[in-house]
Design a protein around this motif. Structure first.
Motif, PDB file in Angstrom:
ATOM      1  N   ALA A   1       1.618   9.941   4.930  1.00 19.66           N
ATOM      2  CA  ALA A   1       2.675  10.475   4.074  1.00 19.66           C
ATOM      3  C   ALA A   1       3.004   9.588   2.882  1.00 19.66           C
ATOM      4  O   ALA A   1       3.493  10.087   1.859  1.00 19.66           O
ATOM      5  CB  ALA A   1       3.937  10.718   4.898  1.00 19.66           C
ATOM      6  N   ILE A   2       2.742   8.271   2.989  1.00 17.60           N
ATOM      7  CA  ILE A   2       3.188   7.378   1.913  1.00 17.60           C
ATOM      8  C   ILE A   2       2.058   6.620   1.218  1.00 17.60           C
ATOM      9  O   ILE A   2       2.310   5.968   0.205  1.00 17.60           O
ATOM     10  CB  ILE A   2       4.223   6.355   2.426  1.00 17.60           C
ATOM     11  CG1 ILE A   2       3.581   5.399   3.449  1.00 17.60           C
ATOM     12  CG2 ILE A   2       5.444   7.045   2.999  1.00 17.60           C
ATOM     13  CD1 ILE A   2       4.465   4.220   3.805  1.00 17.60           C
ATOM     14  N   LEU A   3       0.840   6.717   1.735  1.00 15.43           N
ATOM     15  CA  LEU A   3      -0.234   5.889   1.180  1.00 15.43           C
ATOM     16  C   LEU A   3      -0.442   6.130  -0.309  1.00 15.43           C
ATOM     17  O   LEU A   3      -0.718   5.198  -1.068  1.00 15.43           O
ATOM     18  CB  LEU A   3      -1.545   6.132   1.939  1.00 15.43           C
ATOM     19  CG  LEU A   3      -2.737   5.240   1.539  1.00 15.43           C
ATOM     20  CD1 LEU A   3      -2.366   3.764   1.641  1.00 15.43           C
ATOM     21  CD2 LEU A   3      -3.962   5.553   2.387  1.00 15.43           C
ATOM     22  N   ASP A   4      -0.277   7.361  -0.739  1.00 19.80           N
ATOM     23  CA  ASP A   4      -0.471   7.678  -2.152  1.00 19.80           C
ATOM     24  C   ASP A   4       0.750   7.346  -3.007  1.00 19.80           C
ATOM     25  O   ASP A   4       0.710   7.491  -4.230  1.00 19.80           O
ATOM     26  CB  ASP A   4      -0.811   9.163  -2.322  1.00 19.80           C
ATOM     27  CG  ASP A   4      -2.165   9.522  -1.720  1.00 19.80           C
ATOM     28  OD1 ASP A   4      -3.025   8.622  -1.636  1.00 19.80           O
ATOM     29  OD2 ASP A   4      -2.353  10.690  -1.324  1.00 19.80           O
ATOM     30  N   SER A   5       1.826   6.898  -2.368  1.00 25.90           N
ATOM     31  CA  SER A   5       3.063   6.625  -3.098  1.00 25.90           C
ATOM     32  C   SER A   5       3.377   5.141  -3.217  1.00 25.90           C
ATOM     33  O   SER A   5       4.373   4.776  -3.844  1.00 25.90           O
ATOM     34  CB  SER A   5       4.241   7.317  -2.387  1.00 25.90           C
ATOM     35  OG  SER A   5       4.020   8.706  -2.286  1.00 25.90           O
ATOM     36  N   ILE A   6       2.541   4.300  -2.620  1.00 27.42           N
ATOM     37  CA  ILE A   6       2.803   2.861  -2.648  1.00 27.42           C
ATOM     38  C   ILE A   6       1.727   2.131  -3.459  1.00 27.42           C
ATOM     39  O   ILE A   6       0.643   2.668  -3.680  1.00 27.42           O
ATOM     40  CB  ILE A   6       2.853   2.268  -1.230  1.00 27.42           C
ATOM     41  CG1 ILE A   6       1.507   2.459  -0.504  1.00 27.42           C
ATOM     42  CG2 ILE A   6       3.995   2.889  -0.434  1.00 27.42           C
ATOM     43  CD1 ILE A   6       1.452   1.834   0.887  1.00 27.42           C
ATOM     44  N   THR A   7       2.050   0.927  -3.895  1.00 29.38           N
ATOM     45  CA  THR A   7       1.063   0.051  -4.519  1.00 29.38           C
ATOM     46  C   THR A   7       0.370  -0.700  -3.386  1.00 29.38           C
ATOM     47  O   THR A   7       1.008  -1.472  -2.674  1.00 29.38           O
ATOM     48  CB  THR A   7       1.732  -0.931  -5.491  1.00 29.38           C
ATOM     49  OG1 THR A   7       2.435  -0.188  -6.496  1.00 29.38           O
ATOM     50  CG2 THR A   7       0.690  -1.822  -6.158  1.00 29.38           C
ATOM     51  N   PHE A   8      -0.931  -0.464  -3.238  1.00 32.13           N
ATOM     52  CA  PHE A   8      -1.642  -0.900  -2.036  1.00 32.13           C
ATOM     53  C   PHE A   8      -2.785  -1.850  -2.369  1.00 32.13           C
ATOM     54  O   PHE A   8      -3.521  -1.650  -3.340  1.00 32.13           O
ATOM     55  CB  PHE A   8      -2.197   0.319  -1.292  1.00 32.13           C
ATOM     56  CG  PHE A   8      -3.026  -0.033  -0.095  1.00 32.13           C
ATOM     57  CD1 PHE A   8      -2.421  -0.357   1.110  1.00 32.13           C
ATOM     58  CD2 PHE A   8      -4.413  -0.067  -0.168  1.00 32.13           C
ATOM     59  CE1 PHE A   8      -3.183  -0.694   2.222  1.00 32.13           C
ATOM     60  CE2 PHE A   8      -5.183  -0.402   0.931  1.00 32.13           C
ATOM     61  CZ  PHE A   8      -4.568  -0.722   2.124  1.00 32.13           C
ATOM     62  N   MET A   9      -2.933  -2.903  -1.532  1.00 35.88           N
ATOM     63  CA  MET A   9      -4.043  -3.847  -1.663  1.00 35.88           C
ATOM     64  C   MET A   9      -4.768  -3.961  -0.327  1.00 35.88           C
ATOM     65  O   MET A   9      -4.129  -4.125   0.720  1.00 35.88           O
ATOM     66  CB  MET A   9      -3.537  -5.221  -2.095  1.00 35.88           C
ATOM     67  CG  MET A   9      -4.640  -6.286  -2.179  1.00 35.88           C
ATOM     68  SD  MET A   9      -4.080  -7.833  -2.924  1.00 35.88           S
ATOM     69  CE  MET A   9      -3.008  -8.480  -1.634  1.00 35.88           C
ATOM     70  N   ALA A  10      -6.078  -3.881  -0.367  1.00 32.74           N
ATOM     71  CA  ALA A  10      -6.887  -4.042   0.843  1.00 32.74           C
ATOM     72  C   ALA A  10      -7.347  -5.488   0.975  1.00 32.74           C
ATOM     73  O   ALA A  10      -7.788  -6.104  -0.003  1.00 32.74           O
ATOM     74  CB  ALA A  10      -8.099  -3.114   0.789  1.00 32.74           C
TER      75      ALA A  10
END
Length: 305
Positions: A188-197
């Motif tokens: 639900a939120i992965l596309d709404s956060i600034t994410f780093m792998a």
């Protein structure tokens, strides 16, 4: 000049003054957000590991204030959770090392946890207490970016706190989990956060892990960790930036960077085999335990904004 009458003129001036103040206040953070999302920017962003922990307790509000005053771009901190469900800042699974208390954060309510005091780098008890994530985000709002380490179990709670404090754009969520796992856990939120792998380059499938992410989303950055510096990704990582992500490398301790670390730069005075090496191998974000020294070094080379 058109006259609107004295009262209206004062009102217009007040509005213009407020707008000017607000614009000045947001300039710094907007610049940092833009730089973070621009993989072609060659300036190096500096991340202070657990704040300025050499001059204040690690993961303390004072340590974060110090780091902001130094001019860092990002502050790294660690999330944990209290017995009553409050997200607090604590690296270890217990409070034994960093406070005058003993036990897990989850053993205590927030009110109980606030009774303990943080230790400084020498192990001395201070007046500082364990901060909540909300307290931190209100402190850093419009000032600096935040890297949420150890946050994978708490993405939903952290997301809500960031939304409530108006700081969502300032926070970088991270994990070493593969894409499928992250998407399954937080659809639900992965596309709404600034994410780093986070990727361990010593693993034989490291490049494939990166490509899997690139096929589905565009992480703002890839954090590359390595005990040896023989990975093909280090010698050829242009494909990361070409797909829209920055490269984050830690200069902390040797096991994260094959010995191209802070101590080599500062204690041995050898930047060629430390910070220079990291930059030459693609790093445009460096997480450091020596923020003051790294900032000074980069500014002398015109590599920091």
């Amino acid at each position: 000049m058109i006259s609107f009458g004295k009262g209206r003129t004062i009102g217009l001036l007040a509005i213009l003054f407020t707008q000017t103040v607000n614009a000045q206040k947001t300039t710094r953070i907007d610049s940092l957000v833009n730089q973070l999302h621009n993989p072609s920017d060659k300036h190096i962003m500096v991340t202070a590991h657990r704040g300025d922990w050499r001059n204040a307790p690690e993961n303390s509000l004072q340590g974060f204030k110090n780091a902001i005053a130094l001019g860092v771009d990002i502050i790294e901190l660690d999330l944990n959770k209290t017995k009553d469900g409050v997200i607090v800042i604590m690296h270890d699974q217990t409070i034994d090392r960093t406070t005058d208390g003993k036990g897990k954060p989850s053993d205590f309510t927030l009110s109980e946890l606030k009774q303990f005091h943080l230790r400084n780098g020498l192990g001395r008890i201070t007046n500082h207490t364990i901060p909540t994530l909300e307290e931190v985000m209100l402190l850093v709002k419009d000032k600096v970016l935040i890297n949420l380490d150890k946050s994978y179990p708490y993405y939903n709670e952290a997301y809500q706190i960031l939304k409530n404090t108006g700081t969502l754009k300032q926070a970088i969520f991270k994990t070493d989990a593969v894409y499928d796992a992250v998407k399954s856990k937080y659809p639900a939120i992965l596309d709404s956060i600034t994410f780093m792998a986070v990727v361990d380059l010593d693993k034989p499938n490291a490049k494939q892990i990166i490509k899997d992410y690139q096929q589905h989303i565009k992480p703002v950055a890839f954090e590359l960790n390595f005990k040896t510096d023989t990975s093909a990704v280090l010698s050829d990582n242009h494909f990361i930036k070409q797909h829209g992500s920055k490269i984050w490398i830690n200069s902390l301790w040797a096991s994260l960077n094959a010995g191209h670390d802070d101590d080599t730069a500062v204690d041995l005075g050898n930047t060629k085999d430390s910070w220079d090496w990291l930059i030459a191998h693609g790093a445009t974000i460096i997480q450091t335990d020596r923020p003051r020294e790294l900032l000074s070094y980069l500014r002398k080379r015109s590599l920091h904004r």
